[in-house]
Scaffold this active site. Structure first.
Site, short mmCIF file in Angstrom:
data_model
loop_
_atom_site.label_atom_id
_atom_site.label_comp_id
_atom_site.label_asym_id
_atom_site.label_seq_id
_atom_site.Cartn_x
_atom_site.Cartn_y
_atom_site.Cartn_z
N ASP A 1 -5.97 -12.55 -27.85
CA ASP A 1 -5.80 -11.93 -29.34
C ASP A 1 -5.33 -10.79 -29.06
OD1 ASP A 1 -5.96 -11.64 -31.66
OD2 ASP A 1 -7.82 -12.39 -32.06
N ASP A 2 -4.25 -10.25 -29.46
CA ASP A 2 -3.74 -8.82 -29.69
C ASP A 2 -3.35 -8.11 -28.33
OD1 ASP A 2 -4.37 -9.57 -32.47
OD2 ASP A 2 -5.50 -7.63 -32.43
N CYS B 1 -3.17 -12.75 -36.41
CA CYS B 1 -3.69 -13.88 -35.87
C CYS B 1 -3.70 -15.30 -36.35
CB CYS B 1 -5.25 -13.50 -35.89
SG CYS B 1 -5.51 -12.04 -35.07
N SER C 1 -11.86 -13.91 -36.59
CA SER C 1 -11.91 -12.60 -35.89
C SER C 1 -13.10 -11.87 -35.63
CB SER C 1 -11.01 -11.56 -36.62
OG SER C 1 -9.75 -12.05 -36.60
N ASP D 1 -1.37 -14.01 -28.87
CA ASP D 1 -0.98 -14.33 -30.37
C ASP D 1 -0.24 -13.43 -31.32
OD1 ASP D 1 -3.05 -12.44 -30.75
OD2 ASP D 1 -3.86 -13.44 -32.46
N ASN D 2 -0.33 -12.16 -30.76
CA ASN D 2 0.53 -11.06 -31.46
C ASN D 2 0.35 -9.96 -30.44
OD1 ASN D 2 -2.01 -11.54 -33.54
ND2 ASN D 2 -1.66 -9.36 -32.96
N HIS E 1 -9.29 -8.50 -28.96
CA HIS E 1 -9.18 -8.17 -30.34
C HIS E 1 -10.36 -7.10 -30.25
CE1 HIS E 1 -9.76 -8.12 -34.89
NE2 HIS E 1 -8.54 -8.88 -34.73
N ARG F 1 -1.35 -18.58 -34.93
CA ARG F 1 -1.93 -19.87 -34.33
C ARG F 1 -1.64 -20.97 -35.12
NH1 ARG F 1 -6.88 -17.48 -31.87
NH2 ARG F 1 -5.92 -15.18 -31.56
N LYS G 1 -11.62 -18.57 -30.28
CA LYS G 1 -11.29 -18.31 -31.62
C LYS G 1 -10.29 -19.17 -32.36
CE LYS G 1 -8.73 -14.41 -34.27
NZ LYS G 1 -8.44 -13.09 -34.27
N HIS H 1 -9.60 -19.40 -36.06
CA HIS H 1 -8.97 -18.86 -36.97
C HIS H 1 -8.01 -19.47 -38.02
CE1 HIS H 1 -8.23 -14.25 -38.16
NE2 HIS H 1 -8.79 -14.97 -39.39
MG MG Z 1 -4.36 -11.50 -32.75
#
Ligand code: MG
Length: 459
Positions: free
Chosen positions: A47-48, A87, A165, A271-272, A219, A91, A140, A142
C-alpha cells in the site's frame, strides 16, 4: 474440438503460453483445461509503496534481499501500471480487470460509506472458484467493509485483516465478517498476516489456490514489529519495507519447502505511488515524477516482480506496458477458467509477456483516470497529459507530450515538435472516454505555492 477431448500435456501448454500459439486449434486457456493445468497464484499487493522502494528498483538504503532474489529468479516489470493513484479504485481494478469507473469504485472508501463493487462484478477469486481453487484474502480489502461487500462475498473463502486504510477509525481487525480486535495492534500486523499466509499455503498444498495478500503497510501510520524496528538505514519507512520483504521471503520459502515452486506464480506490486507529503514517512518514486494522487508516472507506475520457476525465465526484464487489470484475464487463462460473462474486460492476457522476454504489450493505449476524469494516456513510448475543452471546444491549454523512454521523469514537454502524436493520443483518449465513461481532460487549475517537496531525498 472440445477441450476435454484433446490430449495435451504440460509441454504443449507452456509452448502455447510462451508463443501465444494455439496447439490443436485451441487457445491456451482451453489447453490448460485439457492438460489439467491449475497453477497456484499468490498476489502480494503493498500500500503506497514507491517505484524506487525495492533494492532491485534502485533503493539506495532499504535492503530487500528476498525481493531482489525473487527478481533474479523471475521477471522485473519496469512499466507496470495500476489503474488509479489511490487505494480503493486501484484495488477494484486489480480484482476485476476493469477500469475503476466501470466497477462502481472511483474514489477512496471511508468507514462512513456502505458501498463497494457494483453488483455483478466478478473478481479474480470468483473466476478461479469456478475451477475449484481455494481462495484467501489476507490484509487490507478496502472495497467495502460491510456485507455484501466484504471479501467472503466476492469469491474468497476466508478473510483476515483491516478492511480499509489503517489511518481510518475504528480500525478493526476482522476475520471473515467478524471483528476480532479493535483497534488493531498495527505493530504486529505484518507478522500476523505472514503467519496466516503461511498457514493457508500449508493447508492447501494439495489443491490449487489463490492467495491475495494486500498488506496494510507501508500506508501511514507506519508500524513495525520489534524485530525490525530501528534496523533499516532507510528509517521507519525502511523498517516497514524490510519487514514486508521478510514476509515475502517467508511465503517463497514455504512454497519451496512444500515443493510448489514450479506450480506457483507469485506476483508482487503496490496499489499506488508514495504519499510524498508524508515526507520521511512516505516512500520514494524516483526517477518518476510525483506520487500518490497524481497522473504523472509516480502515481501510477509501480515496481512489479513476477516469479514462476520453469515458466518465467530467470533474471528477465519486461519494459512493455502491463497492468494490474491484466491479472484477471491472465490468471483465468492460465487456470483454464472462463472470463466473466456479460461485460468486456479492459485487462488483457499478458502470459506471453511473462514467458517471452521479446513479446510486445497487447495494449494500444493505457488511460490514467483520476476519479472519473481521464487525464492522461500512454501509447508505446508516448504519454500525453490532456486538458479539458473550453467553451470554444478547444483544449483550455495545449496537451503535454512526453517520451517516456527518453524522459522517464516527464521533464521535457515535446508536444510542439510532435503534433501528429498528440493528435493520435488525444483521439485514443476520446475513444477511451466513449468506451469506459467519464470526462475528458484535466481542468486548468490556478497555481498554488507548493508546501511539500515533490521528490524527497532518495532512501
Ligand atoms: Mg494505497
Amino acid at each position: 474440438m472440445p477441450a476435454d477431448r484433446v490430449s495435451v500435456n504440460r509441454r504443449d501448454f507452456l509452448k502455447a503460453v510462451a508463443g501465444g500459439v494455439a496447439a490443436a486449434g485451441l487457445p491456451a486457456w482451453a489447453l490448460a483445461k485439457a492438460a489439467g493445468e491449475r497453477p497456484n497464484f499468490v498476489v502480494i499487493f503493498t500500500d503506497d509503496q514507491g517505484y524506487q522502494d525495492i533494492g532491485c528498483f534502485g533503493a539506495p538504503k532499504i535492503k530487500t534481499p528476498n525481493l531482489d532474489r525473487m527478481a533474479a529468479e523471475g521477471m522485473k516489470f519496469t512499466d507496470f501500471y495500476v489503474a488509479a493513484p489511490v487505494c480503493s479504485p486501484s484495488r477494484a481494478a486489480l480484482l476485476t480487470g476493469c477500469y475503476p469507473i466501470r466497477t462502481g469504485v472511483t474514489r477512496v472508501l471511508f468507514p462512513r460509506d456502505s458501498t463497494g463493487l457494483k453488483p455483478g462484478m466478478k473478481t479474480i477469486a470468483d473466476v478461479l472458484k469456478t475451477r475449484g481453487y481455494a481462495t484467501a484474502c489476507i490484509g487490507k480489502w478496502h472495497l467495502g467493509h460491510k456485507p455484501p461487500h466484504l471479501p467472503t462475498f466476492h469469491g474468497f473463502d476466508s478473510y483476515y485483516g483491516i478492511p480499509y486504510s489503517n489511518d481510518m477509525r475504528p480500525t478493526p481487525l476482522m476475520r471473515n465478517t467478524e471483528t476480532v480486535e479493535e483497534p488493531a495492534n498495527q505493530a504486529t500486523l505484518t507478522q500476523r498476516y505472514t503467519r496466516e499466509a503461511v498457514a493457508f499455503l500449508k493447508a492447501n498444498r494439495d489443491k490449487p489456490f489463490f492467495l491475495y495478500v494486500p498488506h496494510t503497510m507501508p500506508h501511514v501510520p507506519l508500524a513495525v514489529s520489534e524485530a525490525f524496528k530501528g534496523k533499516s538505514a532507510g528509517g521507519l519507512y525502511g523498517d516497514v519495507i524490510e519487514e514486508i520483504d521478510w514476509s515475502t521471503g517467508e511465503i517463497l520459502k514455504t512454497l519451496k519447502d512444500l515443493g510448489l515452486d514450479s506450480q506457483t506464480l507469485v506476483i508482487y506490486t503496490s496499489d499506488n505511488g508514495p504519499w510524498l507529503s508524508k515526507r520521511d514517512k512516505g516512500g520514494c518514486s524516483l526517477p518518476l515524477r510525483d506520487g500518490k494522487f497524481s497522473t504523472y508516472e509516480g502515481g501510477f507506475r509501480e515496481p512489479c516482480i513476477m516469479r514462476w520457476p520453469g515458466t518465467i525465465p530467470p533474471a528477465a526484464v519486461c519494459a512493455e506496458t502491463a497492468l494490474t487489470m491484466d491479472l484477471l484475464p491472465t490468471l483465468a487463462r492460465l487456470a483454464g477458467a472462463d472470463l466473466p460473462a456479460g461485460y468486456k474486460l479492459n485487462g488483457k492476457d499478458i502470459s506471453t509477456l511473462m514467458t517471452n522476454p521479446g513479446a510486445k504489450t497487447p495494449h494500444e493505449a493505457f488511460f490514467y483516470y483520476r476519479g472519473t476524469t481521464l487525464e492522461a494516456v500512454r501509447s508505446g513510448k508516448w504519454k500525453a497529459i490532456l486538458y479539458a475543452k473550453g467553451a470554444d471546444g478547444l483544449p483550455a491549454k495545449p496537451h503535454d507530450l512526453y517520451d517516456l523512454k527518453a524522459d522517464i521523469g516527464e521533464k521535457i514537454n515535446v508536444a510542439a515538435a510532435n503534433p501528429d502524436v498528440v493528435t493520435r493520443l488525444a483521439a485514443l483518449a476520446e475513444a477511451g472516454v466513449q468506451a469506459n465513461g467519464g470526462k475528458f481532460g484535466r481542468g486548468v487549475r490556478k497555481k498554488k505555492p507548493k508546501k511539500t517537496p515533490k521528490k524527497p531525498a532518495a532512501r
